[in-house]
Design a protein around this motif. Sequence first.
Motif, PDB file in Angstrom:
ATOM      1  N   PHE A   9       0.863  -1.072  -0.140  1.00  0.00           N
ATOM      2  CA  PHE A   9      -0.384   0.044   0.003  1.00  0.00           C
ATOM      3  C   PHE A   9       1.485   0.914   0.261  1.00  0.00           C
ATOM      4  O   PHE A   9       2.013   1.075   0.730  1.00  0.00           O
ATOM      5  CB  PHE A   9      -1.284   0.006   1.242  1.00  0.00           C
ATOM      6  CG  PHE A   9      -1.887  -0.966   0.930  1.00  0.00           C
ATOM      7  CD1 PHE A   9      -3.174  -0.533   0.669  1.00  0.00           C
ATOM      8  CD2 PHE A   9      -1.555  -2.135   1.596  1.00  0.00           C
ATOM      9  CE1 PHE A   9      -4.207  -1.480   1.014  1.00  0.00           C
ATOM     10  CE2 PHE A   9      -2.792  -3.255   1.292  1.00  0.00           C
ATOM     11  CZ  PHE A   9      -4.419  -2.664   1.061  1.00  0.00           C
ATOM     12  N   TYR A  10       0.403   2.344  -0.572  1.00  0.00           N
ATOM     13  CA  TYR A  10       1.592   3.522  -1.037  1.00  0.00           C
ATOM     14  C   TYR A  10       0.114   4.591  -0.950  1.00  0.00           C
ATOM     15  O   TYR A  10      -0.232   4.936  -1.660  1.00  0.00           O
ATOM     16  CB  TYR A  10       2.427   3.720  -3.014  1.00  0.00           C
ATOM     17  CG  TYR A  10       2.875   1.940  -2.446  1.00  0.00           C
ATOM     18  CD1 TYR A  10       3.882   2.462  -2.218  1.00  0.00           C
ATOM     19  CD2 TYR A  10       2.678   1.434  -3.262  1.00  0.00           C
ATOM     20  CE1 TYR A  10       5.123   1.326  -1.956  1.00  0.00           C
ATOM     21  CE2 TYR A  10       3.399   0.083  -3.096  1.00  0.00           C
ATOM     22  CZ  TYR A  10       4.798   0.342  -2.949  1.00  0.00           C
ATOM     23  OH  TYR A  10       5.113  -1.140  -2.845  1.00  0.00           O
ATOM     24  N   ILE A  68      -4.705   6.313  -2.669  1.00  0.00           N
ATOM     25  CA  ILE A  68      -4.415   5.106  -2.678  1.00  0.00           C
ATOM     26  C   ILE A  68      -3.528   4.018  -4.038  1.00  0.00           C
ATOM     27  O   ILE A  68      -4.589   3.706  -4.518  1.00  0.00           O
ATOM     28  CB  ILE A  68      -4.822   3.822  -1.330  1.00  0.00           C
ATOM     29  CG1 ILE A  68      -4.955   4.402   0.454  1.00  0.00           C
ATOM     30  CG2 ILE A  68      -4.215   2.411  -1.366  1.00  0.00           C
ATOM     31  CD1 ILE A  68      -4.480   5.151   0.723  1.00  0.00           C
ATOM     32  N   TYR A  69      -2.308   3.466  -4.099  1.00  0.00           N
ATOM     33  CA  TYR A  69      -2.139   2.625  -5.047  1.00  0.00           C
ATOM     34  C   TYR A  69      -1.499   1.449  -4.278  1.00  0.00           C
ATOM     35  O   TYR A  69      -1.351   1.722  -2.829  1.00  0.00           O
ATOM     36  CB  TYR A  69      -0.491   3.349  -5.721  1.00  0.00           C
ATOM     37  CG  TYR A  69      -0.149   2.788  -6.454  1.00  0.00           C
ATOM     38  CD1 TYR A  69      -0.169   3.413  -7.985  1.00  0.00           C
ATOM     39  CD2 TYR A  69       0.935   0.965  -5.972  1.00  0.00           C
ATOM     40  CE1 TYR A  69      -0.125   2.009  -8.596  1.00  0.00           C
ATOM     41  CE2 TYR A  69       0.817   0.952  -7.101  1.00  0.00           C
ATOM     42  CZ  TYR A  69       0.752   0.840  -8.074  1.00  0.00           C
ATOM     43  OH  TYR A  69       1.637  -0.088  -9.745  1.00  0.00           O
ATOM     44  N   ALA A 104      -6.619   2.864 -12.582  1.00  0.00           N
ATOM     45  CA  ALA A 104      -7.035   3.572 -11.742  1.00  0.00           C
ATOM     46  C   ALA A 104      -9.022   3.203 -11.558  1.00  0.00           C
ATOM     47  O   ALA A 104     -10.043   2.999 -12.968  1.00  0.00           O
ATOM     48  CB  ALA A 104      -7.246   4.734 -11.812  1.00  0.00           C
ATOM     49  N   ALA A 105      -9.526   3.376 -10.454  1.00  0.00           N
ATOM     50  CA  ALA A 105     -10.929   3.280 -10.141  1.00  0.00           C
ATOM     51  C   ALA A 105     -11.565   4.307  -9.214  1.00  0.00           C
ATOM     52  O   ALA A 105     -10.525   4.471  -8.022  1.00  0.00           O
ATOM     53  CB  ALA A 105     -11.239   1.777  -9.766  1.00  0.00           C
ATOM     54  N   PHE A 115      -3.840   0.648  -8.874  1.00  0.00           N
ATOM     55  CA  PHE A 115      -3.727  -0.970  -8.476  1.00  0.00           C
ATOM     56  C   PHE A 115      -2.837  -0.993 -10.218  1.00  0.00           C
ATOM     57  O   PHE A 115      -3.290  -1.253 -11.134  1.00  0.00           O
ATOM     58  CB  PHE A 115      -5.068  -1.835  -9.040  1.00  0.00           C
ATOM     59  CG  PHE A 115      -6.050  -1.532  -7.701  1.00  0.00           C
ATOM     60  CD1 PHE A 115      -5.621  -1.814  -6.665  1.00  0.00           C
ATOM     61  CD2 PHE A 115      -7.057  -0.522  -8.091  1.00  0.00           C
ATOM     62  CE1 PHE A 115      -6.599  -1.774  -5.685  1.00  0.00           C
ATOM     63  CE2 PHE A 115      -8.018  -0.510  -7.502  1.00  0.00           C
ATOM     64  CZ  PHE A 115      -7.847  -1.427  -5.778  1.00  0.00           C
ATOM     65  N   GLY A 116      -1.400  -1.408  -9.339  1.00  0.00           N
ATOM     66  CA  GLY A 116      -0.479  -2.472 -10.523  1.00  0.00           C
ATOM     67  C   GLY A 116       1.029  -2.685 -10.184  1.00  0.00           C
ATOM     68  O   GLY A 116       0.458  -2.688  -9.175  1.00  0.00           O
ATOM     69  N   THR A 117       1.477  -2.894 -11.240  1.00  0.00           N
ATOM     70  CA  THR A 117       3.101  -3.527 -10.708  1.00  0.00           C
ATOM     71  C   THR A 117       4.265  -2.750 -10.032  1.00  0.00           C
ATOM     72  O   THR A 117       5.099  -3.393  -9.923  1.00  0.00           O
ATOM     73  CB  THR A 117       2.803  -4.620 -11.997  1.00  0.00           C
ATOM     74  OG1 THR A 117       3.803  -3.984 -12.564  1.00  0.00           O
ATOM     75  CG2 THR A 117       2.519  -5.595 -11.970  1.00  0.00           C
TER      76      THR A 117
END
Length: 120
Positions: A9-10, A68-69, A104-105, A115-117
């Motif tokens: 989480f970022y 949040i990422y 992104a949502a 959300f990603g890698t």
Amino acid sequence: MTSEIRRTFYPLINCADPATAMEWLEKAFGFTPYGVHKDDSGKIVHAEMLYDTGIFMFGIGAPGTSAIYVAVDDPDAHHDRAKAAGAEIFRELTDQDYGSRDYAAHDQDGNEWYFGTYRP
């Protein structure tokens, strides 16, 4: 033996002037600059700062807003699950030039989730 921390989480903090914000956050709170990404004109468009084992990211946006990422291993499957559950996708799956694949949502209350890698 030291093991690498695998963060998931970022928090994403938006600010009007990332360069000034980084300087102030370092002076006031002791955060350490970790990564700075600039556009062709030299303006910071994304930055990362550390404190102990935590990290947060920030860039240009409406001050006082945040998101949040979340790092995920399979963004395609994650995207499909979110879409099937009715998440409002406002940025479709994209391969980024820095190596991440993300989307992104908005959740049902309008909060932004990315959300990603990418794992700084």
